[in-house]
Design a protein around this motif. Structure first.
Motif, PDB file in Angstrom:
ATOM      1  N   ARG A 196      10.231   3.766  -2.261  1.00  0.00           N
ATOM      2  CA  ARG A 196       9.127   4.179  -1.396  1.00  0.00           C
ATOM      3  C   ARG A 196       7.929   3.255  -1.619  1.00  0.00           C
ATOM      4  N   GLY A 197       7.303   2.902  -0.569  1.00  0.00           N
ATOM      5  CA  GLY A 197       6.150   2.000  -0.662  1.00  0.00           C
ATOM      6  C   GLY A 197       5.098   2.550  -1.596  1.00  0.00           C
ATOM      7  N   GLY A 198       4.596   1.670  -2.442  1.00  0.00           N
ATOM      8  CA  GLY A 198       3.510   2.055  -3.340  1.00  0.00           C
ATOM      9  C   GLY A 198       3.993   2.502  -4.702  1.00  0.00           C
ATOM     10  N   PHE A 222       0.343  -3.195  -1.702  1.00  0.00           N
ATOM     11  CA  PHE A 222       0.861  -2.268  -0.687  1.00  0.00           C
ATOM     12  C   PHE A 222      -0.237  -1.885   0.295  1.00  0.00           C
ATOM     13  N   ASP A 223       0.081  -1.968   1.582  1.00  0.00           N
ATOM     14  CA  ASP A 223      -0.857  -1.601   2.652  1.00  0.00           C
ATOM     15  C   ASP A 223      -0.407  -0.271   3.233  1.00  0.00           C
ATOM     16  N   GLU A 224      -1.119   0.789   2.867  1.00  0.00           N
ATOM     17  CA  GLU A 224      -0.702   2.141   3.271  1.00  0.00           C
ATOM     18  C   GLU A 224      -0.541   2.241   4.785  1.00  0.00           C
ATOM     19  N   GLY A 265       2.552   0.488   5.810  1.00  0.00           N
ATOM     20  CA  GLY A 265       3.739   0.764   4.985  1.00  0.00           C
ATOM     21  C   GLY A 265       4.423  -0.496   4.493  1.00  0.00           C
ATOM     22  N   TYR A 299       4.026  -4.474   2.314  1.00  0.00           N
ATOM     23  CA  TYR A 299       3.335  -5.219   1.258  1.00  0.00           C
ATOM     24  C   TYR A 299       2.930  -6.593   1.803  1.00  0.00           C
TER      25      TYR A 299
END
Ligand code: TEU
Length: 577
Positions: free
Chosen positions: A143-145, A165-167, A170, A172
Motif C-alpha cells: 500500500r502506498g506510503g 509518496f504523493d497521497e 497514490g 511516488y
C-alpha cells in the motif's frame, strides 16, 4: 578581437583560472545576513587583483532554499534574497568590462518541488507534464506510503529513500537528493527542449558558460531496478541505474548541437560528475565528442572516505589524493581536459582536511602550488585564496546544510559527539561560512546577523590582513595565477611524475619542446625531507621560478611544506648560442 581580452587563445579557457562564488556567503550589501549580487559587484576588484579570468556563481535563481538554491523554482529569474535580473545584468556587464567571463550553475537533473513544472506534473495522473518527472505506483503487493512500498530500494544522496509518496495521486516521485528536489525525466523530449530554451535565454543575456550540476545523473534506467544492499545498510545502491550511463553522451551531444553550436564565442561547459571514471571523462571532454570542455571528478576528494562514503571516515589522505590526481593527469594527457580543484561549496576546507593547522600558511600554499602547476583548469573556491579553514561547529544548531542535518538524524550507532565530529571534519557547512574580508567581528561579510556563523578562529585569515603582505597565502595565489598566464608550459607542458623514495615528496615536470620544462618539487608533510636521488631523472640545470618559502637549498633538502617551481636552463637561455 574577443569581447574579453583577459585570456585569448583558441579555446580561450585553456589557460584561464576560474573563481567559484557561493553567493549567499560571499558579500552581503543590504545587511540581511545573506550575500547578494550587489555584494559581488562591490568585491570584483578582489577578483581582478587576484588575476581571475572566469567567475562561476552557484545558483542565484528563485528557490525555496531547501538545498541552498540547488532546488530551483524558476530558471529565468533571480531570487529576491540575491537581488534581481537588472542587478545580474549589471554584474555581467562589469565582469565583461574587466575582461573576465561569467558562468552560471545549471541545475537540471532536478527542479524544486515548487517549480511550476512539478506543480503541474503532480496535479494529476492525466497532467500533460506528468511524465516530465519520474512517477511510479507503489511496489506490487504494497500500500502506498507504507515502508517497503517504494518503487525501488535506493538510498539517496541525503540519506533515506529516493522516493516520496504523493497521497493525492497514490504514486511516488523520484528524488535522488532531497524530497524537495524531484528528478526530471530527461527521456521526455519536451523536458530537453524546455531546458535548451532556458540555456539559450541565459546565453542571449550574456553569460559565457555553465557548470552543470550532477549532469551524469540525468539518464535513468527506465526499468528502475533495485540496487545491492551493502552490509549494515537498509537501503540499496541504485547508482548502476542512474550514474554515468552511456546515454549521457548522446544527451550531452544533443545539448551541444541545440545550444552551443551556433554561438560566435566559445561557451565554457563544465560537467559535475560524481563517480565519473577517467575513460568516461576522456570521452566527455574530447573536443571531437562535442559534449563538454571539462568535468569535475570526485575520486581525489573521496580519498579519505571509508567504504560507507564520506561520513564513514577512511584511512586515506593526502598521499592517496595526490596519487589520484597524478593518475588523472596521465589519463587525460592525450585526450580530454582536467579540471583542478581542492575546494568547492560541497567539500571541507583543504588546509584543514589535508594540510597542517600548525603550519597553516605553508601547507595552504604548498597544496595550492601542486594543484595549480598541473595540466588543466584550476578552480579557486571563495576563501581558499586566503587559506580559510574548517569551522569547529559546537552544536547542531550552528549547522545549516541539509546533508549534514539528515546525516545527524540518521547517524545510527554514533554518539552525538562522534556524529558532530564527523560533520566538523567532512560537512559542507565548513565551506559555507562567510567569506572573511577583514578582522572585524563580522569578518566584513555583513552588517547584519549572518545566515551562518563566521569561523571563530581566523587570526590573519582575511583579505584585508593579507592583501599587501607579500608572504601571504593570497600573494602566493596571485603569483600562481600570474605564472599560468605568463608561462605556456603551465597550460601545455606534458605532465610527468618522477617517482621518489619519500612518500610525501611529490616531484613532477611539465615538459615542452626543445627541452623546455618546469620542475615542481614539494614536501607535503610536516617533517624535513632529504631530496637525495629523487631528482636524478630530472635532467638538466634548474633555475628557481617560484617558492612558497624563502628560497632554501631545495635541491638537497626540503623544509616542511616547502613547494618549489623551477625552470630548466636551456642552452641559449642567456642569449649565448
Ligand atoms: O552535488 C552533487 C554531489 O554529488 C554532492 O551531493 C556531493 O556528493 C556531496 O555534497 C558531497 O558531500 C551537487 C551540488 O554541488 C550540491 O551542492 C547539491 O546539493 C547537489 O548537487 C544537488 O543539487
Amino acid at each position: 578581437m574577443s569581447l574579453h581580452d583577459r585570456v585569448a587563445g583558441d579555446p580561450w579557457w585553456r589557460n584561464a583560472v576560474v573563481y567559484q562564488v557561493y553567493p549567499r556567503s560571499f558579500a552581503d550589501s543590504d545587511g540581511d545576513g545573506v550575500g547578494d549580487l550587489r555584494g559581488i559587484i562591490q568585491r570584483l576588484d578582489h577578483l581582478d587583483d587576484l588575476g581571475i579570468d572566469v567567475l562561476w556563481l552557484s545558483p542565484i535563481y528563485p528557490s525555496p532554499q531547501d538545498d541552498n538554491g540547488y532546488d530551483i523554482s524558476d530558471y529565468r529569474g533571480v531570487d529576491p534574497v540575491f537581488g534581481d535580473l537588472e542587478t545580474l545584468d549589471e554584474l555581467i556587464a562589469d565582469v565583461h568590462r574587466r575582461g573576465m567571463r561569467i558562468v552560471l550553475d545549471l541545475v537540471v537533473n532536478h527542479t524544486s518541488d515548487e517549480h511550476p513544472w512539478f506543480e503541474e506534473s503532480r496535479s494529476g495522473l492525466d497532467s500533460p507534464k506528468r511524465d516530465w518527472y519520474w512517477w511510479r505506483p507503489p511496489r506490487l503487493g504494497h500500500r502506498g506510503g507504507e515502508p517497503g512500498a517504494e518503487p525501488t530500494n535506493w538510498e539517496g544522496f541525503f540519506s533515506g529513500s529516493t522516493w516520496e509518496f504523493d497521497e493525492a495521486s497514490g504514486e511516488y516521485f523520484l528524488h535522488l537528493f532531497s524530497r524537495k528536489q524531484p528528478d526530471l525525466n530527461w527521456e521526455h523530449p519536451a523536458v530537453r527542449s524546455a531546458v535548451y530554451d532556458m540555456m539559450r535565454w541565459w546565453l542571449d543575456r550574456g553569460i559565457d558558460g555553465f557548470r552543470m550540476d550532477v549532469i551524469n545523473l540525468i539518464s535513468k534506467d527506465p526499468a528502475l531496478p533495485d540496487g545491492p544492499v551493502a552490509p549494515g545498510r537498509s537501503l540499496g545502491d541504485g547508482s548502476a541505474a542512474y550514474l554515468g550511463r552511456e546515454r549521457v553522451h548522446s544527451l550531452l551531444r544533443e545539448m551541444h548541437r541545440e545550444v552551443f553550436t551556433d554561438r560566435t564565442e566559445h561557451i565554457l561547459t563544465i560537467g559535475e560528475m560524481p563517480g565519473v571514471r577517467i575513460d568516461q571523462a576522456a570521452d566527455h571532454t574530447d573536443p571531437a565528442s562535442n559534449e563538454l570542455d571539462m568535468v569535475f571528478q570526485f575520486e581525489h576528494v573521496g580519498a579519505d572516505h571509508g567504504p560507507g562514503g564520506k561520513w564513514d571516515l577512511g584511512s586515506g589522505g593526502l598521499r592517496e589524493a595526490i596519487d589520484v590526481l597524478c593518475r588523472w593527469q596521465d589519463g587525460l594527457a592525450d585526450r580530454g581536459w582536467n579540471s583542478l580543484y581542492w575546494n568547492n561549496h560541497d567539500q571541507p576546507r583543504v588546509v584543514s582536511r589535508f594540510g597542517d593547522p600548525e603550519r597553516w600558511r605553508d601547507s595552504a600554499t604548498a597544496l595550492a602550488t601542486v594543484l595549480h602547476l598541473q595540466r588543466g583548469t584550476p578552480f579557486v573556491y571563495q576563501g581558499e585564496e586566503i587559506g580559510m579553514t574548517n569551522t569547529p561547529f559546537a552544536s547542531v544548531d550552528e549547522l545549516r546544510d541539509i546533508e549534514s542535518l539528515r546525516f545527524l538524524d540518521d547517524a545510527a550507532g554514533l554518539s552525538a559527539a562522534e556524529a558532530l565530529g564527523r560533520v566538523h571534519r567532512m560537512g559542507r557547512d565548513n565551506a559555507r561560512t562567510p567569506m572573511q574580508w577583514d578582522a572585524s567581528p563580522g569578518a566584513g561579510f555583513s552588517s547584519g546577523t549572518p545566515w551562518i556563523g563566521v569561523t571563530p578562529d581566523r587570526a590573519g585569515i582575511s583579505v584585508a590582513e593579507q592583501r599587501t603582505d607579500p608572504t601571504s597565502v593570497l600573494a602566493h595565489y596571485r603569483r600562481l595565477i600570474a605564472l599560468r598566464h605568463d608561462e605556456p608550459l603551465v597550460t601545455d607542458g606534458r605532465f610527468r611524475r618522477i617517482t621518489t623514495d619519500a612518500p610525501d615528496l611529490l616531484v613532477f615536470t611539465r615538459e615542452g619542446e626543445h627541452d623546455a620544462a618546469l620542475l615542481v618539487i614539494a614536501n607535503l608533510s610536516s617533517e624535513h625531507i632529504e631530496v637525495g636521488e629523487s631528482l636524478a631523472t630530472a635532467e638538466g640545470d634548474w633555475e628557481l621560478v617560484l617558492s612558497n618559502l624563502d628560497p632554501g637549498d631545495w635541491m638537497t633538502r626540503l623544509r616542511p611544506w616547502e613547494a618549489v617551481v623551477a625552470r630548466r636552463v636551456v642552452a641559449g637561455d642567456d642569449g649565448t648560442t
